[in-house]
Scaffold this motif. Structure first.
Motif, PDB file in Angstrom:
ATOM      1  N   GLY A   1       0.827  -1.235  -0.020  1.00  0.00           N
ATOM      2  CA  GLY A   1       0.143  -0.036   0.089  1.00  0.00           C
ATOM      3  C   GLY A   1       0.727   1.099  -0.108  1.00  0.00           C
ATOM      4  N   GLU A   2       0.577   2.102   0.928  1.00  0.00           N
ATOM      5  CA  GLU A   2       1.518   3.169   1.053  1.00  0.00           C
ATOM      6  C   GLU A   2       2.786   3.116   1.885  1.00  0.00           C
ATOM      7  OE1 GLU A   2      -1.022   6.256   2.834  1.00  0.00           O
ATOM      8  OE2 GLU A   2      -1.838   6.683   0.856  1.00  0.00           O
ATOM      9  N   THR A   3       2.992   1.902   2.400  1.00  0.00           N
ATOM     10  CA  THR A   3       3.993   1.491   3.305  1.00  0.00           C
ATOM     11  C   THR A   3       5.113   0.983   2.251  1.00  0.00           C
ATOM     12  OG1 THR A   3       2.620   1.364   5.033  1.00  0.00           O
ATOM     13  CG2 THR A   3       4.826   0.525   5.427  1.00  0.00           C
ATOM     14  N   LEU A   4       6.474   1.578   2.703  1.00  0.00           N
ATOM     15  CA  LEU A   4       7.480   0.449   2.011  1.00  0.00           C
ATOM     16  C   LEU A   4       8.330  -0.366   2.962  1.00  0.00           C
ATOM     17  CD1 LEU A   4       9.336   3.313  -0.438  1.00  0.00           C
ATOM     18  CD2 LEU A   4       7.984   1.307  -1.114  1.00  0.00           C
ATOM     19  N   PHE A   5       8.673  -1.321   2.670  1.00  0.00           N
ATOM     20  CA  PHE A   5       9.489  -2.207   3.488  1.00  0.00           C
ATOM     21  C   PHE A   5      10.766  -2.750   2.783  1.00  0.00           C
ATOM     22  CE2 PHE A   5      10.395  -6.767   5.147  1.00  0.00           C
ATOM     23  CZ  PHE A   5      10.932  -6.393   6.492  1.00  0.00           C
ATOM     24  N   VAL A   6      11.912  -2.247   3.821  1.00  0.00           N
ATOM     25  CA  VAL A   6      13.153  -2.205   3.116  1.00  0.00           C
ATOM     26  C   VAL A   6      14.005  -2.898   4.007  1.00  0.00           C
ATOM     27  CG1 VAL A   6      15.116  -1.019   2.444  1.00  0.00           C
ATOM     28  CG2 VAL A   6      13.038   0.062   2.001  1.00  0.00           C
ATOM     29  N   VAL A   7      14.797  -4.117   3.439  1.00  0.00           N
ATOM     30  CA  VAL A   7      15.674  -4.676   4.333  1.00  0.00           C
ATOM     31  C   VAL A   7      17.308  -4.420   3.784  1.00  0.00           C
ATOM     32  CG1 VAL A   7      16.520  -6.938   4.952  1.00  0.00           C
ATOM     33  CG2 VAL A   7      14.076  -6.662   4.436  1.00  0.00           C
ATOM     34  N   LEU A   8      18.197  -3.821   4.641  1.00  0.00           N
ATOM     35  CA  LEU A   8      19.336  -3.689   4.395  1.00  0.00           C
ATOM     36  C   LEU A   8      20.302  -4.376   5.191  1.00  0.00           C
ATOM     37  CD1 LEU A   8      18.908   0.190   4.731  1.00  0.00           C
ATOM     38  CD2 LEU A   8      19.127  -0.881   2.543  1.00  0.00           C
ATOM     39  N   ARG A   9      21.497  -4.796   4.596  1.00  0.00           N
ATOM     40  CA  ARG A   9      22.519  -5.827   5.107  1.00  0.00           C
ATOM     41  C   ARG A   9      23.778  -4.827   5.037  1.00  0.00           C
ATOM     42  NH1 ARG A   9      22.007 -11.254   4.737  1.00  0.00           N
ATOM     43  NH2 ARG A   9      23.417 -11.178   6.488  1.00  0.00           N
TER      44      ARG A   9
ATOM     45  N   ARG B   1      42.315 -20.473   2.806  1.00  0.00           N
ATOM     46  CA  ARG B   1      41.966 -19.154   2.887  1.00  0.00           C
ATOM     47  C   ARG B   1      41.365 -18.448   1.884  1.00  0.00           C
ATOM     48  NH1 ARG B   1      46.326 -14.314   4.533  1.00  0.00           N
ATOM     49  NH2 ARG B   1      44.604 -12.682   5.103  1.00  0.00           N
ATOM     50  N   ILE B   2      41.501 -18.918   0.475  1.00  0.00           N
ATOM     51  CA  ILE B   2      41.031 -18.635  -0.633  1.00  0.00           C
ATOM     52  C   ILE B   2      39.370 -18.820  -0.478  1.00  0.00           C
ATOM     53  CG2 ILE B   2      40.608 -18.871  -3.111  1.00  0.00           C
ATOM     54  CD1 ILE B   2      43.922 -19.261  -3.184  1.00  0.00           C
ATOM     55  N   TYR B   3      39.181 -20.103  -0.164  1.00  0.00           N
ATOM     56  CA  TYR B   3      37.814 -20.516  -0.282  1.00  0.00           C
ATOM     57  C   TYR B   3      36.979 -19.741   0.823  1.00  0.00           C
ATOM     58  CZ  TYR B   3      37.871 -24.937  -2.940  1.00  0.00           C
ATOM     59  OH  TYR B   3      37.937 -25.635  -3.967  1.00  0.00           O
ATOM     60  N   ASP B   4      37.612 -19.515   1.968  1.00  0.00           N
ATOM     61  CA  ASP B   4      36.965 -18.712   2.943  1.00  0.00           C
ATOM     62  C   ASP B   4      36.579 -17.287   2.553  1.00  0.00           C
ATOM     63  OD1 ASP B   4      36.638 -20.909   4.623  1.00  0.00           O
ATOM     64  OD2 ASP B   4      38.425 -20.333   5.686  1.00  0.00           O
ATOM     65  N   LEU B   5      37.527 -16.654   1.991  1.00  0.00           N
ATOM     66  CA  LEU B   5      37.436 -15.316   1.484  1.00  0.00           C
ATOM     67  C   LEU B   5      36.395 -15.213   0.106  1.00  0.00           C
ATOM     68  CD1 LEU B   5      38.559 -12.547   1.946  1.00  0.00           C
ATOM     69  CD2 LEU B   5      40.468 -12.896   0.420  1.00  0.00           C
ATOM     70  N   LEU B   6      36.471 -16.362  -0.568  1.00  0.00           N
ATOM     71  CA  LEU B   6      35.431 -16.313  -1.629  1.00  0.00           C
ATOM     72  C   LEU B   6      34.203 -16.574  -1.148  1.00  0.00           C
ATOM     73  CD1 LEU B   6      35.230 -16.195  -4.770  1.00  0.00           C
ATOM     74  CD2 LEU B   6      35.282 -18.939  -4.784  1.00  0.00           C
ATOM     75  N   ARG B   7      33.793 -16.940  -0.213  1.00  0.00           N
ATOM     76  CA  ARG B   7      32.651 -17.083   0.395  1.00  0.00           C
ATOM     77  C   ARG B   7      32.028 -15.865   1.124  1.00  0.00           C
ATOM     78  NH1 ARG B   7      32.397 -21.315   5.024  1.00  0.00           N
ATOM     79  NH2 ARG B   7      33.475 -19.768   6.025  1.00  0.00           N
ATOM     80  N   GLU B   8      33.136 -14.978   1.617  1.00  0.00           N
ATOM     81  CA  GLU B   8      32.595 -13.731   2.330  1.00  0.00           C
ATOM     82  C   GLU B   8      32.255 -12.874   1.095  1.00  0.00           C
ATOM     83  OE1 GLU B   8      35.990 -12.468   4.582  1.00  0.00           O
ATOM     84  OE2 GLU B   8      35.656 -13.997   6.286  1.00  0.00           O
ATOM     85  N   VAL B   9      33.040 -12.891  -0.037  1.00  0.00           N
ATOM     86  CA  VAL B   9      32.876 -11.975  -1.153  1.00  0.00           C
ATOM     87  C   VAL B   9      31.677 -12.294  -1.693  1.00  0.00           C
ATOM     88  CG1 VAL B   9      33.510 -11.287  -3.619  1.00  0.00           C
ATOM     89  CG2 VAL B   9      35.245 -11.605  -1.634  1.00  0.00           C
ATOM     90  N   ILE B  10      31.169 -13.394  -1.936  1.00  0.00           N
ATOM     91  CA  ILE B  10      29.891 -13.926  -2.251  1.00  0.00           C
ATOM     92  C   ILE B  10      28.523 -13.175  -1.221  1.00  0.00           C
ATOM     93  CG2 ILE B  10      28.174 -16.050  -2.798  1.00  0.00           C
ATOM     94  CD1 ILE B  10      30.788 -17.344  -3.800  1.00  0.00           C
ATOM     95  N   ASP B  11      29.124 -13.526  -0.183  1.00  0.00           N
ATOM     96  CA  ASP B  11      27.860 -12.908   0.939  1.00  0.00           C
ATOM     97  C   ASP B  11      27.859 -11.666   0.743  1.00  0.00           C
ATOM     98  OD1 ASP B  11      27.622 -15.457   1.759  1.00  0.00           O
ATOM     99  OD2 ASP B  11      28.655 -15.317   3.381  1.00  0.00           O
ATOM    100  N   PHE B  12      28.938 -10.779   0.495  1.00  0.00           N
ATOM    101  CA  PHE B  12      28.972  -9.317   0.382  1.00  0.00           C
ATOM    102  C   PHE B  12      28.169  -9.081  -0.785  1.00  0.00           C
ATOM    103  CE2 PHE B  12      31.190  -5.460  -1.030  1.00  0.00           C
ATOM    104  CZ  PHE B  12      30.720  -4.742   0.119  1.00  0.00           C
ATOM    105  N   GLN B  13      28.223  -9.744  -1.909  1.00  0.00           N
ATOM    106  CA  GLN B  13      27.525  -9.552  -3.062  1.00  0.00           C
ATOM    107  C   GLN B  13      25.937  -9.750  -2.886  1.00  0.00           C
ATOM    108  OE1 GLN B  13      29.579 -12.273  -5.926  1.00  0.00           O
ATOM    109  NE2 GLN B  13      30.483 -10.379  -6.841  1.00  0.00           N
ATOM    110  N   ARG B  14      25.803 -10.684  -2.053  1.00  0.00           N
ATOM    111  CA  ARG B  14      24.487 -10.508  -1.643  1.00  0.00           C
ATOM    112  C   ARG B  14      23.566  -9.927  -1.193  1.00  0.00           C
ATOM    113  NH1 ARG B  14      24.902 -17.172   0.205  1.00  0.00           N
ATOM    114  NH2 ARG B  14      24.963 -18.092  -2.100  1.00  0.00           N
ATOM    115  N   ALA B  15      24.583  -8.960  -0.253  1.00  0.00           N
ATOM    116  CA  ALA B  15      24.267  -7.801   0.471  1.00  0.00           C
ATOM    117  C   ALA B  15      23.981  -6.728  -0.313  1.00  0.00           C
ATOM    118  CB  ALA B  15      25.011  -7.727   1.376  1.00  0.00           C
ATOM    119  N   THR B  16      24.949  -6.583  -1.508  1.00  0.00           N
ATOM    120  CA  THR B  16      25.049  -5.273  -2.135  1.00  0.00           C
ATOM    121  C   THR B  16      24.328  -5.197  -3.626  1.00  0.00           C
ATOM    122  OG1 THR B  16      27.031  -6.148  -3.025  1.00  0.00           O
ATOM    123  CG2 THR B  16      27.161  -4.544  -0.919  1.00  0.00           C
ATOM    124  N   HIS B  17      24.219  -6.350  -4.311  1.00  0.00           N
ATOM    125  CA  HIS B  17      23.859  -6.239  -5.586  1.00  0.00           C
ATOM    126  C   HIS B  17      22.101  -5.758  -5.582  1.00  0.00           C
ATOM    127  CE1 HIS B  17      26.560  -8.955  -8.069  1.00  0.00           C
ATOM    128  NE2 HIS B  17      27.145  -7.927  -7.556  1.00  0.00           N
TER     129      HIS B  17
END
Length: 342
Positions: free
Chosen positions: A50-58, A155-171
């Motif tokens: 309706g007239e209300t917006l619901f926004v989720v931010l990460r 460490r590459i695997y862990d960092l890649l997972r963090e980057v993917i999570d970051f993309q899910r928050a920003t995209h």
């Protein structure tokens, strides 16, 4: 608030169901959005009820001590004359948005939409230190990649997972901001909506010049669009950098796998060469053992000294035994030499 034609801004941190439901009943918030706000663990999104917006931010924060990215969650309900924020986590500091609005009254005069912009801008600004932390980690991985460190793959695997999570928050932010800007443009093209402070026909508020009100609303919409476009530019740059980080990490993982395979191939080659060298040595030892075995066999037979051995009484028995031992040894030597064993 409504009697004074103001804007309500309610900030809640980890509210229980009763607390949030009381606010939802007062402001007629949709029950699906309320459930999402209570449950948490939502993706970044923008929904309209309706007239209300619901926004989720990460929001995100880089932890230097453990070199990890920590994610929070902020839910924002925006109505014509209210903003309700529900925070899950200990960051970001919502008070910074209020401080900024109070220091810039021209922003606060924009009403709930400008407050929503303040939330988005605060979250997007918090991504910059995260990108710097991830970039430093990637630089360290590139140094480790050729150092032979066995832990670099993990460490590459862990960092890649963090980057993917970051993309899910920003995209999703890019589409959210585009939708907000398009909504403002549609508002400009249609009839000018009344501001939160506008009075209804039944109120005894002082009369306001309609032309002046329209100009004020148009100026506020234009300023809000400028701010949203500025945040959108930041979001696009953040998305591009996160994409480059993901590409670098995927390439690093490929290079690391190639280096491991090459190292394994080198090791197999070395082991093969060692095995071949050992085989050559074994052939030489076996050849010489066979050459020495034949004379030893002859000597062993005639060294038994049994009574019924006619060769023991031969006049030429001794020279014959020596000749037999020498001949068998020389013959075997010639045979092994031709075959390359000696």
């Amino acid at each position: 608030m409504r009697e004074n034609h103001g804007v309500a801004w309610i900030d809640m941190v980890h509210p229980d169901r009763a607390e949030l439901q009381a606010v939802a009943d007062e402001l007629s918030l949709h029950h699906l959005a309320v459930t999402d706000a209570l449950t948490g663990h939502q993706r970044s999104k923008l929904e309209r009820y309706g007239e209300t917006l619901f926004v989720v931010l990460r929001p995100a924060k880089y932890l230097d001590d453990v070199e990890k990215v920590k994610f929070g969650e902020v839910h924002v309900f925006m109505g014509p004359d209210f903003v309700v924020s529900v925070k899950h986590g200990d960051f970001p500091d919502i008070g910074l948005v209020r401080k900024r609005m109070e220091e810039h009254p021209e922003l606060l005069s924009g009403g709930p939409r400008m407050i929503l912009y303040g939330f988005i801008d605060l979250v997007v600004d918090g991504y910059a230190p995260v990108l710097e932390g991830l970039e430093n980690d990637i630089d360290e991985i590139e140094d480790q990649l050729f150092s032979g460190d066995r832990e670099v793959s993990r460490r590459i695997y862990d960092l890649l997972r963090e980057v993917i999570d970051f993309q899910r928050a920003t995209h999703p932010l890019e589409e959210m901001l585009q939708s907000l800007i398009e909504g403002l443009e549609a508002t400009e093209q249609g009839p000018v909506a009344s501001s939160p402070g506008a009075s209804s026909p039944g109120d005894a508020a002082p009369p306001v010049d309609a032309h002046e009100l329209a100009e004020d609303d148009a100026a506020q919409l234009l300023e809000l669009k400028r701010h949203l476009r500025d945040v959108l530019d930041h979001v696009i740059r953040i998305i591009d950098r996160s994409e480059s980080f993901r590409t670098l990490l995927e390439n690093a993982l490929t290079v690391h796998s190639t280096l491991i395979a090459q190292k394994q191939n080198d090791e197999m080659t070395r082991m093969t060469e060692t095995s071949l060298a050992q085989g050559e040595q074994v052939k030489k030892i076996s050849g010489w053992a066979a050459v020495l075995f034949a004379p030893t066999l002859v000597a062993a037979i005639y060294g038994m000294n049994f009574t019924n051995m006619p060769e023991l009484k031969w006049f030429l028995g001794y020279p014959f035994a020596l000749a037999l031992m020498l001949g068998s040894g020389i013959g075997l030597y010639i045979v092994f030499k031709k075959r390359g064993w000696l």
